[in-house]
Scaffold this active site. Structure first.
Site, mmCIF file in Angstrom:
data_model
loop_
_atom_site.group_PDB
_atom_site.id
_atom_site.type_symbol
_atom_site.label_atom_id
_atom_site.label_comp_id
_atom_site.label_asym_id
_atom_site.label_seq_id
_atom_site.Cartn_x
_atom_site.Cartn_y
_atom_site.Cartn_z
ATOM 1 N N CYS A 1 3.416 1.796 2.775
ATOM 2 C CA CYS A 1 4.716 1.120 2.652
ATOM 3 C C CYS A 1 5.724 2.053 1.995
ATOM 4 O O CYS A 1 6.873 2.181 2.440
ATOM 5 C CB CYS A 1 4.587 -0.156 1.814
ATOM 6 N N ASP B 1 18.426 27.369 -28.341
ATOM 7 C CA ASP B 1 17.120 27.312 -27.674
ATOM 8 C C ASP B 1 17.218 26.751 -26.255
ATOM 9 O O ASP B 1 16.250 26.830 -25.493
ATOM 10 C CB ASP B 1 16.148 26.421 -28.475
ATOM 11 N N ASP C 1 14.821 23.373 -30.886
ATOM 12 C CA ASP C 1 15.610 22.207 -31.279
ATOM 13 C C ASP C 1 17.113 22.403 -31.182
ATOM 14 O O ASP C 1 17.865 21.440 -31.224
ATOM 15 C CB ASP C 1 15.286 21.839 -32.734
ATOM 16 N N ASP D 1 10.419 28.315 -31.884
ATOM 17 C CA ASP D 1 11.578 28.638 -32.711
ATOM 18 C C ASP D 1 11.159 28.387 -34.164
ATOM 19 O O ASP D 1 10.123 27.764 -34.411
ATOM 20 C CB ASP D 1 12.754 27.747 -32.299
ATOM 21 N N CYS E 1 0.850 -1.194 0.000
ATOM 22 C CA CYS E 1 0.000 0.000 0.000
ATOM 23 C C CYS E 1 0.885 1.243 0.000
ATOM 24 O O CYS E 1 2.111 1.158 0.112
ATOM 25 C CB CYS E 1 -0.937 0.022 1.202
#
Length: 818
Positions: free
Chosen positions: A119, A717, A713, A514, A116
């Site tokens: 734990c 950036d 990318d 971008d 559970c």
């Protein structure tokens, strides 16, 4: 200080001109606050004319007046300022990091035996008490733990073992596959325990409901109930005892108290031949709990389906070529440099480079590329992908957790194991839940006795309170939804680095794009060349390609490809320097070259008037102009065209329908940027933007209280991706961009942005539903049980099914995305 012989202690000098230097400083890397402080300190000196910094890289470009401040003196100044900042940073964190003088390592382990959410909280609490552990996170939904500190894997395993839980390594995909097999074994064992418990309990319950007076029937109940309690339910008693020795409690404690009380109270009544007998309650409680555990394990298995599919991609064996002989070895035994044979139709065992053969490889499951990719000598291959019709020999370049596939699996698991802010509040409630229920059970017993109720009735209600409470439902509400959501995202080509971004994406107000490689395909081609220089076009192309061969920028690669198409050979480059967002500087065949945008050439005192007309014409046609100067004079301008991605228009339209503001921020020229923006439907365009300006735009929106997403990318950036509330990296982009982002869009499909936002919205909705029902269940069920309106058997059944319902509700996420 002689700069030729002495080196600064607190930074690295990576580039120097008469009036400009570029440095890299570890103390500034990924520390925006200190980067700003550093700039402020330097700008107080009138000799410092301009500063440009990239926080994600720890890079700073400084332009200065060399007449007033000689370069030697400037370097001494910089070393002193950065040295002071380094000491202050160490002083601020010395106490907190006193036990972390050495390297901090990450330990990831799978845990067996958690039943559970309590734990998970217990293990996490015990680990964080150790001063050698900086941070620990345990996820009940995925049955994993992650520890950052100075303990080894064996040390962490030993600490967890003292609590009665087993741990397993998950360092390789093969080990993860074994864990999946263990998971299937647990499901089978849980089913077996439930079936045997059910077969033994059914006659006990039937006899109990008939309220028999015959003593032999009471003894039959005792005989059948005993193996149910101590064999089928033996694990509950063992765990509860271990926790009691640690002075803690969890769901198992509640079950043991309920079952033990019912069974123990019945024994004297059996021997005295008078009083209430609760054997049927004890047997039914164990049976219903085991049913719940079985259904829960099976549902959790379905929730982890995405991880299982990824892990199954890697084969278990590889064909090794050694001394001309073939031998089959386990894939975990492969080492870097081994030569492997991959026959037609086989899965590639691990990452490598082709050294012999030609074939096509299906990379769809890893990269999203729908068409097979041709692989020839020198091409990289990814482990887990399927070889086509040709035989390949590959040299291993990565093994274990360093492979692309293992990295993706680890990324998905990290996202699934992340705790959202809302989960941290739930954890605080769960931590006191079990003790509170035990107190409420005791109060129920005392309360009924005080009002004159029979002991048996009061006792039954107290047991019911113990059994109806369910911290599991609370503990599973958030991680179950995240596990399914992150897994579903991976299955549709969105790899999430952390679960918090899955929550934040639903709240985005602005998405910043971008241009090159993001809105456009990132496959630019040189279409035009205008020259002022007396050199031939072939010579200009050779020089430009030789310089750009060292660059990772899309435009530079286009010039290199242009030279290769015309079979123009390259020359040796004796000096190279790249200024992110502007251009490059190189020296070839004794000629000093500059290639980049207009700003870059102007900063280097180049008269570009002769190139502007052609550059403007190119920009008006949607082409990006790359200006070139040789030995301080304008020489040529390349016109480079890059088409918008086919999905760009659709992605922008979807974002607008969601009420999200879109804008393009690019380092490209005004005309080119507006041309592309008009095609895809973006009205707001900011052109000629440097990485610093992109970062400033993100911060400006955030100051206005808006949640910002950034899609990019390239290296330029990376700062903006890291600063945005949610950074989306194009999967075909650079490693720096992908590492800086929160989500990676496989194969550059930017329509996945809207999928991610919709998935985020659905996930948060499911989490709220789970929490509502989990809280509501306990808030209603516990008082009803305390009032005597439920019996223990019904309570145990309701408790068992409550946590299962949370997982089943979370699994609806996978159906929504189908």
């Amino acid at each position: 200080m002689d700069i030729q012989t002495a080196s600064p202690k607190n930074f690295q000098l990576v580039h120097q001109l008469n009036r400009r230097i570029r440095i890299l400083s570890p103390v500034l890397k990924n520390d925006q606050e200190r980067s700003y402080i550093f700039e402020i300190l330097l700008k107080k000196r009138p000799e410092i004319k301009k500063i440009r910094s990239v926080c994600a890289l720890g890079s700073v470009v400084i332009e200065f007046d060399s007449a007033s401040l000689p370069k030697k003196n400037l370097l001494v100044l910089l070393d002193a300022v950065l040295g002071n900042m380094t000491r202050k940073k160490a002083d601020q964190h010395r106490q907190r990091k006193s036990v972390f003088d050495g390297p901090i390592q990450e330990v990831d382990l799978a845990i067996e035996g958690m039943t559970c959410a309590s734990c998970a909280l217990l293990i996490e609490m015990v680990l964080t008490r150790d001063s050698r552990i900086k941070r620990a996170s345990v996820n009940f939904g995925t049955s994993t733990l992650t520890v950052y500190g100075q303990l080894t894997k064996d040390d962490v395993s030993a600490k967890v073992a003292t609590l009665g839980y087993k741990t397993y390594a998950m360092d390789t995909l093969s080990q993860r596959k074994k864990l999946i097999e263990k998971e299937q074994q647990r499901i089978v064992m849980a089913k077996r325990r439930f079936i045997w418990s059910g077969l033994l309990s059914l006659p006990v319950v039937v006899v109990g409901m008939s309220m028999p007076t015959a003593r032999w029937l009471h003894w039959l109940q005792f005989v059948l109930t005993t193996p149910v309690v101590f064999w089928s339910g033996g694990t509950f008693f063992a765990k509860a005892w271990r926790l009691a020795k640690q002075r803690t409690a969890n769901m198992d404690t509640l079950i043991v108290l309920g079952v033990g009380s019912a069974y123990g109270y019945s024994l004297p009544a059996l021997f005295r031949r008078s009083g209430y007998i609760y054997f049927e309650a004890a047997a039914a409680i164990i049976t219903f709990v085991l049913l719940g555990r079985f259904l829960e394990e099976r549902a959790k298995g379905k929730a982890g389906e995405a991880i299982r599919k990824l892990v199954d991609l890697q084969p278990q064996t590889a064909t090794l070529i050694r001394d001309g002989q073939e031998m089959v070895i386990a894939v975990d035994d492969c080492v870097i440099g081994d030569v492997l044979l991959v026959r037609p139709g086989e899965k590639i065992p691990t990452d490598g480079v082709v050294i012999q053969g030609v074939s096509t490889v299906d990379e769809a499951m890893v990269t999203g590329e729908s068409l097979p990719v041709v692989k020839d000598i020198g091409h990289q291959v990814i482990g887990g992908c399927i070889n086509g019709s040709g035989a390949l020999r590959i040299r291993v370049t990565a093994v274990g957790m360093d492979t692309v596939l293992a990295g993706i699996v680890h990324m998905v698991e990290q996202a699934q194991a992340t705790k959202l802010p809302i989960q941290k509040q739930v954890d605080k409630i769960s931590a006191v839940f079990v003790p509170a229920v035990m107190v409420l059970s005791g109060l129920t017993l005392v309360g009924w006795l005080l009002v004159g109720a029979p002991f048996g009735f009061a006792f039954g209600n107290a047991i019911t309170v113990l059994l109806i409470a369910c911290p599991c439902a609370l503990g599973l509400a958030t991680p179950a939804a995240i596990m399914v959501g992150a897994g579903q995202a991976a299955s549709v080509g969105i790899y999430i680095r952390n679960g918090e971004s899955l929550e934040t994406a639903a709240k985005l107000d602005v998405v910043v794009f971008d241009k090159t490689g993001t809105i456009t395909e990132g496959k630019p081609k040189v279409t035009d060349l205008f020259k002022l220089s007396r050199l031939s076009e072939e010579k200009l192309i050779r020089l430009a390609a030789s310089a750009e061969n060292n660059s990772e920028h899309f435009l530079g690669k286009a010039i290199v490809a242009y030279a290769k198409e015309q079979s123009i050979e390259q020359q040796e480059c004796t000096h190279f320097y790249s200024e992110t967002g502007r251009g490059i500087e190189a020296e070839i065949d004794g000629k000093k070259l500059l290639l980049g945008n207009k700003v870059w050439l102007l900063e280097n005192d180049i008269d570009v008037d002769g190139l502007l007309s052609a550059a403007n014409d190119f920009s008006g046609q949607g082409k990006t102009p790359v200006l070139m100067a040789i030995n301080g004079k304008a020489a040529a301008v390349f016109g480079i065209a890059d088409k918008p991605r086919p999905q760009a228009i659709q992605a922008i339209q979807h974002l607008k329908k969601l009420g999200i503001q879109t804008l393009m921020v690019t380092g490209d020229t005004e005309k080119t940027a507006h041309y592309i923006a008009a095609i895809v439907g973006i009205e707001t365009v900011i052109a000629n933007a440097t990485p610093e300006q992109k970062l400033a735009i993100i911060h400006q929106f955030q100051k206005e209280g808006k949640k910002v997403g950034m899609i990019g990318d390239g290296i330029n950036d990376a700062p903006a991706l890291a600063a945005a509330n949610v950074g989306f990296a194009i999967g075909t982009g650079t490693d720096v961009a992908i590492e800086s982002a929160d989500m990676t869009l496989v194969h550059g499909d930017i329509t996945k942005v809207t999928d991610a936002i919709q998935l985020s919205t659905d996930t948060i909705k499911i989490i709220k539903q789970n929490l509502f029902w989990a809280f509501g269940y306990n808030v209603i069920a516990i008082p009803v049980a305390a009032m005597g309106k439920l019996n223990p058997m019904i309570a145990s059944a309701a408790m068992a099914l409550s946590s299962v319902s949370v997982i089943v509700n979370s699994l609806r996420l996978s159906k929504k995305q189908d």
